[in-house]
Design an enzyme around this catalytic site. Structure first.
Site, PDB file in Angstrom:
ATOM      1  N   ASN A  87       5.846 -13.071   8.241  1.00  0.00           N
ATOM      2  CA  ASN A  87       5.910 -11.827   7.481  1.00  0.00           C
ATOM      3  C   ASN A  87       7.316 -11.789   6.883  1.00  0.00           C
ATOM      4  OD1 ASN A  87       6.011  -9.202   6.608  1.00  0.00           O
ATOM      5  ND2 ASN A  87       5.144  -8.314   8.467  1.00  0.00           N
ATOM      6  N   ARG A 103      11.126   8.286   1.918  1.00  0.00           N
ATOM      7  CA  ARG A 103      10.322   8.502   0.707  1.00  0.00           C
ATOM      8  C   ARG A 103       9.663   9.885   0.749  1.00  0.00           C
ATOM      9  NH1 ARG A 103       6.916   3.010   1.254  1.00  0.00           N
ATOM     10  NH2 ARG A 103       8.218   2.602   3.052  1.00  0.00           N
TER      11      ARG A 103
END
Ligand code: AMP
Length: 394
Positions: free
Chosen positions: A7, A238
């Site tokens: 990953n 966010r």
């Protein structure tokens, strides 16, 4: 058979070596701060645990370190790189091109590059990981598992934005969705655990990024992140859902550049913007001490989750189970409690004592009478990638 899972982020490589089909974890690790003189490497096997700080300048050097450790006569777990038959890669954005796990070819790599415009923080690192793995493991099959693939079943009525059609048809502006491997892994676990033949599940992934998915009979039918991983829930930094009119106000009336708007909404908003803290553990500790910003931020966070639960119950016309997963979902009893409070109209009743229990296992935290099961399921994206790569090739 050994499958290496990579990953690769812009400055990190997370890795696991998994034996399939037994699903046994042979070793795992993470390199962070690639590009720096003080990159940190963590590596763990059943008998060894290592943490090193070293100069690791590129992904190539990072993977070199990983390979050296895997082959190390004392700490290693393999005798030759040839025993690794498959390298499975997490790729964040596969656009509309990939609805399932895919053997990596030159065409696939071109597409991953193409979609870098839609996931600039993720796809370039993912591609870099693929290129270096091809060099280190030339005999292994390279497989890509896309975060977006699980969401390709979302119907158009949910994935299209109400903007001019040509922006959808010619520019591909639509909901793509993210965290697909995680939502797929935990929802499959829930279906297996609850022995459901038909199922209506809401999966709530709360980590650094946060998202929710409505999953009907094992298929994603709606999802809270959108064209980019910005929409929906309140995240660490966010904003999640906001009125897009705010963007024009910031630009036209307050003189923000577009770059500054993006920086504010992506890196300085969410829980950080509301409290000054990015890590939920700090926010919970401050809230305990009476910090009113932190108390309100936790309430706002849970309120947004509740709104999406309501939306998805109506979308599926029912609900069998909700799942909490990822760093916050698995560990924060506070967010779980706030999100499940006053939800008895939907048949959601939390058992407060079970909610407080700490465990790394799948667990049920609803009351005996709760119509809807409330589950905490540790996510395992790496294992899901290994399973999908194995299924593709064997
Ligand atoms: P992930 O992206 O899944 O690794 O999740 C990372 C986030 O999980 C961090 O930002 C932490 O805020 C949160 N987290 C991890 N452990 C805990 C905990 N014990 N309590 C609350 N939040 C936690």
């Amino acid at each position: 058979m050994n499958i290496l899972i990579l990953n690769s982020g812009s400055s990190s490589i997370k890795f696991q070596l998994i034996e399939m089909p037994s699903e046994a974890l042979i070793c795992s690790g993470l390199i962070e701060r690639i590009g720096n003189d003080d990159a940190v490497l963590n590596y763990k096997t059943t008998s060894t645990s290592i943490k090193q700080t070293d100069a690791i300048k590129t992904h190539n050097e990072g993977l070199q370190k990983i390979v050296e450790l895997l082959l190390d006569p004392e700490k290693g777990v393999i005798k030759s790189t040839d025993v690794i038959k498959i390298v499975g890669h997490r790729v964040v954005h596969g656009g509309n091109s990939f609805s399932s796990t895919t053997l990596i070819t030159d065409e696939v790599k071109k597409d991953i590059q193409k979609y870098a415009a839609l996931a600039p923080l993720h796809n370039p690192g993912n591609l870099q990981g693929i290129l270096v793995a091809e060099a280190f493991f030339p005999l292994a099959k390279q497989v890509a598992v896309f975060d977006t693939a699980f969401h390709r079943t979302i119907p158009e009525k949910a994935s299209k934005y109400a903007i001019p059609n040509e922006l959808y048809e010619e520019q591909g502006i639509q909901l793509y969705g993210f965290h697909g491997t995680s939502h797929q892994y935990v929802s499959e676990k829930a279906i297996e655990y609850l022995k459901l033949k038909t199922s209506k599940i809401i999966s709530i992934h709360l980590g650094n990024g946060c998202s929710m998915t409505a999953i009907k009979d094992g298929k994603s039918i709606d999802h809270s992140l959108g064209f980019t991983p910005s929409n929906g829930l309140i995240m660490g930094t966010r904003s999640g859902d906001i009125d897009h009119g705010i963007i024009y106000h910031l630009v036209h009336n307050l003189g923000y550049t577009v770059e500054k708007v993006k920086d504010v909404l992506t890196n300085k908003s969410g829980m950080l913007g509301l409290t000054g803290f990015g890590d939920l553990r700090d926010i919970e500790a401050e809230a305990e001490k009476g910090n009113s910003n932190c108390i309100l931020a936790l309430e706002m966070n849970a309120y947004r989750i509740k709104k999406y639960i309501g939306a998805y119950v109506s979308t599926m016309n029912g609900l069998d189970a909700i799942i909490f997963t990822a760093g916050i979902g698995e560990n924060s009893s506070v967010i779980r409690r706030l999100a499940c409070t006053d939800m008895d109209f939907f048949g959601i009743e939390l058992d407060e004592a079970k909610n407080e229990l700490k465990s790394k296992e799948l667990r049920e935290i609803n009351t005996k009478n709760s119509k809807v099961k409330v589950l905490v399921i540790p996510t395992n994206e790496e294992l899901e990638i290994a399973k999908q790569a194995y299924q593709l090739l064997y």
